[in-house]
Design an enzyme around this catalytic site. Structure first.
Site, PDB file in Angstrom:
ATOM      1  N   SER A 128       0.831  -1.207   0.000  1.00 37.82           N
ATOM      2  CA  SER A 128       0.000   0.000   0.000  1.00 37.82           C
ATOM      3  C   SER A 128       0.858   1.247   0.000  1.00 37.82           C
ATOM      4  CB  SER A 128      -0.917   0.040   1.214  1.00 37.82           C
ATOM      5  OG  SER A 128      -1.646   1.268   1.202  1.00 37.82           O
ATOM      6  N   LYS A 182      -4.434  -6.652   3.404  1.00 34.41           N
ATOM      7  CA  LYS A 182      -4.403  -5.514   2.475  1.00 34.41           C
ATOM      8  C   LYS A 182      -5.831  -5.158   2.047  1.00 34.41           C
ATOM      9  CE  LYS A 182      -3.221  -2.329  -0.450  1.00 34.41           C
ATOM     10  NZ  LYS A 182      -3.458  -2.447  -1.850  1.00 34.41           N
ATOM     11  N   HIS A 185      -7.414  -3.306   4.818  1.00 26.52           N
ATOM     12  CA  HIS A 185      -6.808  -1.962   4.797  1.00 26.52           C
ATOM     13  C   HIS A 185      -7.571  -1.068   3.822  1.00 26.52           C
ATOM     14  CE1 HIS A 185      -4.324   0.997   2.698  1.00 26.52           C
ATOM     15  NE2 HIS A 185      -3.663   1.184   3.833  1.00 26.52           N
ATOM     16  N   ASN A 186      -7.796  -1.576   2.625  1.00 28.83           N
ATOM     17  CA  ASN A 186      -8.493  -0.760   1.628  1.00 28.83           C
ATOM     18  C   ASN A 186      -9.932  -0.478   2.041  1.00 28.83           C
ATOM     19  OD1 ASN A 186      -6.086  -1.231   0.278  1.00 28.83           O
ATOM     20  ND2 ASN A 186      -7.052  -1.383  -1.699  1.00 28.83           N
ATOM     21  N   GLU A 189      -9.829   2.193   4.468  1.00 24.64           N
ATOM     22  CA  GLU A 189      -9.534   3.419   3.713  1.00 24.64           C
ATOM     23  C   GLU A 189     -10.832   4.020   3.137  1.00 24.64           C
ATOM     24  OE1 GLU A 189      -6.307   2.833   0.792  1.00 24.64           O
ATOM     25  OE2 GLU A 189      -7.644   3.714  -0.699  1.00 24.64           O
TER      26      GLU A 189
HETATM   27  P1  NDP Z   1      -1.403  -2.299 -14.062  1.00 25.99           P
HETATM   28  O1  NDP Z   1      -2.337  -2.883 -13.102  1.00 25.99           O
HETATM   29  O2  NDP Z   1      -1.877  -1.260 -15.002  1.00 25.99           O
HETATM   30  O3  NDP Z   1      -0.757  -3.498 -14.935  1.00 25.99           O
HETATM   31  C1  NDP Z   1       0.132  -3.253 -15.999  1.00 25.99           C
HETATM   32  C2  NDP Z   1       1.237  -4.290 -16.004  1.00 25.99           C
HETATM   33  O4  NDP Z   1       0.700  -5.604 -16.116  1.00 25.99           O
HETATM   34  C3  NDP Z   1       2.149  -4.107 -17.208  1.00 25.99           C
HETATM   35  O5  NDP Z   1       3.464  -4.389 -16.835  1.00 25.99           O
HETATM   36  C4  NDP Z   1       1.603  -5.136 -18.181  1.00 25.99           C
HETATM   37  O6  NDP Z   1       2.520  -5.537 -19.163  1.00 25.99           O
HETATM   38  C5  NDP Z   1       1.297  -6.249 -17.237  1.00 25.99           C
HETATM   39  N1  NDP Z   1       0.373  -7.220 -17.793  1.00 25.99           N
HETATM   40  C6  NDP Z   1      -0.949  -7.070 -18.005  1.00 25.99           C
HETATM   41  N2  NDP Z   1      -1.470  -8.196 -18.508  1.00 25.99           N
HETATM   42  C7  NDP Z   1      -0.460  -9.091 -18.609  1.00 25.99           C
HETATM   43  C8  NDP Z   1      -0.367 -10.430 -19.057  1.00 25.99           C
HETATM   44  N3  NDP Z   1      -1.450 -11.099 -19.481  1.00 25.99           N
HETATM   45  N4  NDP Z   1       0.833 -11.024 -19.027  1.00 25.99           N
HETATM   46  C9  NDP Z   1       1.916 -10.381 -18.582  1.00 25.99           C
HETATM   47  N5  NDP Z   1       1.891  -9.113 -18.147  1.00 25.99           N
HETATM   48  C10 NDP Z   1       0.715  -8.473 -18.148  1.00 25.99           C
HETATM   49  O7  NDP Z   1      -0.068  -1.760 -13.338  1.00 25.99           O
HETATM   50  P2  NDP Z   1       0.124  -0.998 -11.942  1.00 25.99           P
HETATM   51  O8  NDP Z   1       1.582  -0.769 -11.879  1.00 25.99           O
HETATM   52  O9  NDP Z   1      -0.809   0.136 -11.767  1.00 25.99           O
HETATM   53  O10 NDP Z   1      -0.285  -2.083 -10.858  1.00 25.99           O
HETATM   54  C11 NDP Z   1       0.353  -3.324 -10.769  1.00 25.99           C
HETATM   55  C12 NDP Z   1      -0.303  -4.129  -9.669  1.00 25.99           C
HETATM   56  O11 NDP Z   1      -0.167  -3.444  -8.436  1.00 25.99           O
HETATM   57  C13 NDP Z   1      -1.790  -4.363  -9.852  1.00 25.99           C
HETATM   58  O12 NDP Z   1      -2.121  -5.645  -9.382  1.00 25.99           O
HETATM   59  C14 NDP Z   1      -2.413  -3.309  -8.959  1.00 25.99           C
HETATM   60  O13 NDP Z   1      -3.698  -3.674  -8.530  1.00 25.99           O
HETATM   61  C15 NDP Z   1      -1.422  -3.273  -7.813  1.00 25.99           C
HETATM   62  N6  NDP Z   1      -1.391  -2.051  -7.035  1.00 25.99           N
HETATM   63  C16 NDP Z   1      -1.489  -0.846  -7.637  1.00 25.99           C
HETATM   64  C17 NDP Z   1      -1.448   0.324  -6.893  1.00 25.99           C
HETATM   65  C18 NDP Z   1      -1.522   1.624  -7.587  1.00 25.99           C
HETATM   66  O14 NDP Z   1      -1.554   2.649  -6.864  1.00 25.99           O
HETATM   67  N7  NDP Z   1      -1.540   1.699  -8.901  1.00 25.99           N
HETATM   68  C19 NDP Z   1      -1.290   0.297  -5.448  1.00 25.99           C
HETATM   69  C20 NDP Z   1      -1.110  -1.014  -4.911  1.00 25.99           C
HETATM   70  C21 NDP Z   1      -1.171  -2.133  -5.686  1.00 25.99           C
HETATM   71  P3  NDP Z   1       2.615  -4.720 -20.557  1.00 25.99           P
HETATM   72  O15 NDP Z   1       3.526  -3.554 -20.270  1.00 25.99           O
HETATM   73  O16 NDP Z   1       3.260  -5.697 -21.485  1.00 25.99           O
HETATM   74  O17 NDP Z   1       1.254  -4.319 -20.943  1.00 25.99           O
END
Ligand code: NDP
Length: 477
Positions: A128, A182, A185-186, A189
């Site tokens: 988080s 987690k 937590h959300n 939140e």
């Molecule tokens: P996203 O959730 O937008 O995911 C994008 C990433 O996932 C890219 O690297 C993408 O690769 C990859 N991806 C998607 N589909 C596939 C697939 N089928 N096979 C392989 N790779 C794949 O990214 P975030 O950075 O925002 O979040 C990452 C994780 O962290 C998520 O689970 C999210 O819920 C969690 N999270 C996010 C927070 C936030 O504030 N954003 C906070 C806490 C947790 P490509 O570049 O090739 O498309």
């Protein structure tokens, strides 16, 4: 040299986690489905530490020292399964796969069991703090085997937020425990944000204050017991003026709150476990209600009270009263959330240390707050505390706040200002402390129409009344 850890999934969260690890002196292997993100990271941030960019699953795995530690930070759901299936066959016994995405804890339990059968550790980890937290120190909630934490823990503790030198990272419990915590937590939140939003609405509706003035009220609150990241950013948002129109930013934003679904999960799981997390539920429904524009426009003309803002002594006292109502409601919301963790821990045999959970939420995460120090102390003093409301410190504070709390709610009701969060918190407080609840009548109704039976206060056993003939109870067992 081999990398001590690897990150696959280099969107904003994965990239920042990888940079955080590298900045702490760890050699980090990089991988992403599409190559561009990997190249980008090395080009822009390569100087921050030692990165090993790789462009195939095989090279990624080969770049890691054993036992391998690879962090998956991809879009939660099917992508996580796809990535696990890509890497698991390439790994060796004792290697550790970390899922740091926002997985549902039930998925984590399933994945952990499957991978355990294949000799691999799977560590579902809550992270988080958003993208800033990932870079500068998030709150980290790892589940999985205690054994995996021996190897992985020191790295995670390195990059976690620190409060008084203590890392905001601790082994939460086996399999899905980290993702469960987690999730709660959300949920908390959501509840906290809703309560803060209602406070704003009350100050505006009852006192007619402008957002910039309310920002000052929040800034004052932030120097006291309500000090928290959410209060701090609320003041910033309220003080912000929209550049295009010169009006308060909050007035140009469409009033339909969105959600990514973790609040909904918390409520669903709360129902499954039978935990009355009414604050989280109301907050989730409040977001949902705000988005029902068709309902809201149909109902817009419905009559309400004439809103005459408060004046005189009542007006002078009001901001302070709202502070007390907010504090008390917040204690209820957190008490409920911690009860949900207790229930999950009991149901799944996780043995979660609630004091440790409060401790790692003190920094890095969205609900970080001074308040969590008191929650930690409460669970340290009494690990099996049935509810935070009865712990020494909170009991006194909430009892002191209750007159103001009731007064704020009666003002809200009188002026027609919706306060679902405050209202449900007070109803919960009053229901818990009640000598008798009308649940007795509900049992009577159930027995009347469905012969569902009831228990008595004065005798052991299960009873049913033959309602059709007479009211004479007959003992069944
Ligand atoms: P996203 O959730 O937008 O995911 C994008 C990433 O996932 C890219 O690297 C993408 O690769 C990859 N991806 C998607 N589909 C596939 C697939 N089928 N096979 C392989 N790779 C794949 O990214 P975030 O950075 O925002 O979040 C990452 C994780 O962290 C998520 O689970 C999210 O819920 C969690 N999270 C996010 C927070 C936030 O504030 N954003 C906070 C806490 C947790 P490509 O570049 O090739 O498309």
């Amino acid at each position: 040299d081999k990398a001590s850890i690897g990150v696959t999934g280099l969107a904003v969260m994965g990239r920042n986690l990888a940079r955080n690890l590298a900045r702490h002196g760890h050699t980090v292997a990089l991988h992403n489905r599409s190559e561009q993100r990997t190249r980008d990271l090395v080009e822009r941030f390569g100087a921050e530490g030692t990165f090993v960019p790789t462009y195939s699953a095989r090279d990624f795995v080969a770049a890691l020292e054993r036992p391998r530690k690879l962090v998956i930070m991809v879009k939660a759901g099917a992508p996580t399964d796809a990535v696990i299936e890509e890497f698991a066959p390439l790994l060796d016994e004792g290697d550790i796969i970390v899922d740091a995405g926002n997985a549902h804890f039930a998925d984590t339990r399933r994945r952990e069991a499957e991978l355990r059968d294949r000799g691999l550790h799977f560590v579902g980890t809550g992270v988080s703090g958003g993208e800033e937290g990932a870079l500068h120190g998030p709150s980290i909630m790892p589940g999985g085997s205690p054994e995996s934490y021996d190897t992985l823990g020191p790295l995670l503790e390195d990059i976690a937020a620190k409060v008084d030198g203590t890392p905001c990272c601790a082994h939460i419990g086996p399999d899905g425990a980290g993702h469960f915590v987690k999730m709660v937590h959300n949920g908390i939140e959501y509840a906290d944000m809703q309560l803060i939003a209602e406070s704003f609405d009350l100050l505006r509706g009852a006192l007619g204050l402008e957002p910039a003035r309310i920002a000052e009220v929040f800034r004052t609150w932030n120097t006291g017991r309500l000090e928290s990241y959410l209060i701090e950013i609320t003041a910033e948002v309220l003080a912000h003026t929209d550049a295009a129109t010169g009006t308060p930013f909050v007035d140009v934003v469409a009033d339909q709150a969105e959600q990514k679904g973790t609040g909904r999960w918390t409520v669903q799981v709360g129902l499954d476990l039978g935990v009355p997390i009414t604050g989280i539920a109301e907050a989730t429904f409040a977001r949902s209600l705000s988005g029902h524009t068709e309902l809201r426009s149909a109902a817009r003309g419905l009559a309400g009270p004439t809103r005459a803002p408060l004046t005189g002594a009542a007006a002078e006292r009001f901001a302070d009263d709202v502070e007390q109502a907010l504090y008390a409601s917040k204690v209820v919301a957190y008490a409920q959330g911690f009860n949900q963790i207790q229930a999950g821990s009991a149901e799944f045999g996780w043995d979660i240390d609630l004091g440790a959970v409060a401790a790692i939420w003190r920094g890095g995460c969205i609900i970080r707050a001074r308040f969590l120090d008191d929650i930690r102390a409460a669970f340290r003093a009494e690990p099996d505390l049935p509810t935070l409301l009865t712990s020494g410190e909170f009991r006194g504070a909430v009892e002191d706040a209750q007159d103001a709390w009731r007064s704020v709610l009666s003002t809200a009701v009188r002026l027609g200002i919706p306060t679902p969060g405050f209202s449900t918190a007070l109803a919960y407080y009053d229901a818990l402390r009640a000598e008798r609840l009308p649940a007795a009548l509900v049992q009577g109704q159930r027995d009347y129409f469905g012969a569902h039976t009831y228990r008595r206060v004065d005798r052991e056993g299960t009873f049913h009344t033959e309602w059709a003939t007479e009211g004479r109870p007959e003992q069944l067992a």
